[in-house]
Motif scaffolding. Structure first.
Motif, PDB file in Angstrom:
ATOM      1  N   TYR A   8       2.697   4.529   4.221  1.00  0.00           N
ATOM      2  CA  TYR A   8       3.066   4.850   5.599  1.00  0.00           C
ATOM      3  C   TYR A   8       3.688   3.641   6.301  1.00  0.00           C
ATOM      4  N   ALA A   9       3.156   2.463   6.064  1.00  0.00           N
ATOM      5  CA  ALA A   9       3.688   1.263   6.713  1.00  0.00           C
ATOM      6  C   ALA A   9       5.124   0.978   6.281  1.00  0.00           C
ATOM      7  N   ASN A  10       5.415   1.249   5.022  1.00  0.00           N
ATOM      8  CA  ASN A  10       6.734   0.928   4.470  1.00  0.00           C
ATOM      9  C   ASN A  10       7.668   2.126   4.378  1.00  0.00           C
ATOM     10  N   GLY A  11       7.182   3.326   4.683  1.00  0.00           N
ATOM     11  CA  GLY A  11       8.016   4.516   4.563  1.00  0.00           C
ATOM     12  C   GLY A  11       8.342   4.829   3.112  1.00  0.00           C
TER      13      GLY A  11
ATOM     14  N   MET B 189       3.403   3.846  11.574  1.00  0.00           N
ATOM     15  CA  MET B 189       2.459   2.733  11.651  1.00  0.00           C
ATOM     16  C   MET B 189       1.085   3.165  12.156  1.00  0.00           C
ATOM     17  N   ALA B 190       1.027   4.194  12.988  1.00  0.00           N
ATOM     18  CA  ALA B 190      -0.270   4.688  13.455  1.00  0.00           C
ATOM     19  C   ALA B 190      -1.041   5.302  12.293  1.00  0.00           C
ATOM     20  N   GLU B 191      -0.350   6.065  11.458  1.00  0.00           N
ATOM     21  CA  GLU B 191      -0.996   6.661  10.281  1.00  0.00           C
ATOM     22  C   GLU B 191      -1.393   5.568   9.287  1.00  0.00           C
TER      23      GLU B 191
ATOM     24  N   LEU C 199     -12.269  -3.880   1.687  1.00  0.00           N
ATOM     25  CA  LEU C 199     -11.081  -4.321   0.963  1.00  0.00           C
ATOM     26  C   LEU C 199     -10.336  -5.351   1.816  1.00  0.00           C
ATOM     27  N   ALA C 200     -10.289  -6.598   1.344  1.00  0.00           N
ATOM     28  CA  ALA C 200      -9.716  -7.702   2.122  1.00  0.00           C
ATOM     29  C   ALA C 200      -8.261  -7.460   2.499  1.00  0.00           C
ATOM     30  N   ALA C 201      -7.466  -6.932   1.587  1.00  0.00           N
ATOM     31  CA  ALA C 201      -6.045  -6.699   1.883  1.00  0.00           C
ATOM     32  C   ALA C 201      -5.887  -5.711   3.036  1.00  0.00           C
ATOM     33  N   ALA C 202      -6.720  -4.692   3.078  1.00  0.00           N
ATOM     34  CA  ALA C 202      -6.667  -3.708   4.158  1.00  0.00           C
ATOM     35  C   ALA C 202      -7.144  -4.330   5.465  1.00  0.00           C
ATOM     36  N   GLN C 203      -8.166  -5.160   5.400  1.00  0.00           N
ATOM     37  CA  GLN C 203      -8.654  -5.841   6.595  1.00  0.00           C
ATOM     38  C   GLN C 203      -7.554  -6.729   7.174  1.00  0.00           C
ATOM     39  N   TYR C 204      -6.851  -7.429   6.292  1.00  0.00           N
ATOM     40  CA  TYR C 204      -5.753  -8.286   6.726  1.00  0.00           C
ATOM     41  C   TYR C 204      -4.635  -7.471   7.366  1.00  0.00           C
ATOM     42  N   ARG C 205      -4.215  -6.382   6.712  1.00  0.00           N
ATOM     43  CA  ARG C 205      -3.121  -5.564   7.248  1.00  0.00           C
ATOM     44  C   ARG C 205      -3.498  -4.954   8.594  1.00  0.00           C
ATOM     45  N   LEU C 206      -4.741  -4.494   8.726  1.00  0.00           N
ATOM     46  CA  LEU C 206      -5.193  -3.915   9.983  1.00  0.00           C
ATOM     47  C   LEU C 206      -5.203  -4.981  11.080  1.00  0.00           C
TER      48      LEU C 206
ATOM     49  N   ARG D 237       1.307  -2.841  16.336  1.00  0.00           N
ATOM     50  CA  ARG D 237       2.122  -1.918  15.543  1.00  0.00           C
ATOM     51  C   ARG D 237       1.257  -0.731  15.118  1.00  0.00           C
ATOM     52  N   GLY D 238       1.467   0.412  15.767  1.00  0.00           N
ATOM     53  CA  GLY D 238       0.722   1.624  15.439  1.00  0.00           C
ATOM     54  C   GLY D 238      -0.637   1.708  16.109  1.00  0.00           C
ATOM     55  N   VAL D 239      -1.042   0.628  16.749  1.00  0.00           N
ATOM     56  CA  VAL D 239      -2.303   0.549  17.491  1.00  0.00           C
ATOM     57  C   VAL D 239      -2.021  -0.239  18.768  1.00  0.00           C
ATOM     58  N   LYS D 240      -2.920  -0.144  19.719  1.00  0.00           N
ATOM     59  CA  LYS D 240      -2.774  -0.950  20.930  1.00  0.00           C
ATOM     60  C   LYS D 240      -2.999  -2.416  20.564  1.00  0.00           C
TER      61      LYS D 240
END
Length: 133
Positions: A24-27, A34-36, A49-56, A64-67
């Motif tokens: 979703y981030a990259n289409g 970006m919200a999804e 998951l560290a990578a997901a924590q970092y991206r969030l 981006r996709g969040v407030k």
């Protein structure tokens, strides 16, 4: 969306949830949303998951996709850094250096920057210099 990772993601697989977030981030195979992406990164991040924590964290930092929320960015960068993300350490160093989402703390910023550099991540230094211009 009918790719295998989505099926595994819906079953709670953290790595698959991260992959769906990346799509979703990259289409990639879906319309960029970006919200999804943030929703899927959060599901994965909540499982550690560290990578997901970092991206969030990055999404909260940039709005981006969040407030946009520096406090939540800091919290997620801290979790990612604790889980071993050296790049999160670097970004967290910048937040402490600039007092974003946390009180300014040059000593903590230096400690985190040194740890990130020792792990081989130095891109955040360029970002910090660019931000100082």
């Amino acid at each position: 969306m009918a790719f295998r990772s989505h099926i595994a993601a819906n079953r709670g697989d953290a790595a698959a949830q991260y992959e769906v977030g990346e799509r979703y981030a990259n289409g990639n195979g879906v319309a960029q949303d970006m919200a999804e992406a943030a929703k899927w990164f959060e599901r994965s991040a909540n499982q550690g998951l560290a990578a997901a924590q970092y991206r969030l964290a990055a999404q909260y930092e940039k709005g981006r996709g969040v407030k946009q929320d520096d406090r939540l960015a800091r919290e997620w960068y801290e979790k990612a850094a604790a889980a071993g993300s050296s790049y999160a350490q670097g970004n967290l160093a910048r937040l402490y250096d600039q007092g974003l989402g946390v009180g300014k703390d040059a000593d903590k910023a230096a400690e985190l920057a040194a740890a990130s550099i020792a792990a081989g991540e130095a891109d955040f230094i360029r970002d910090m210099k660019d931000g100082a211009k």
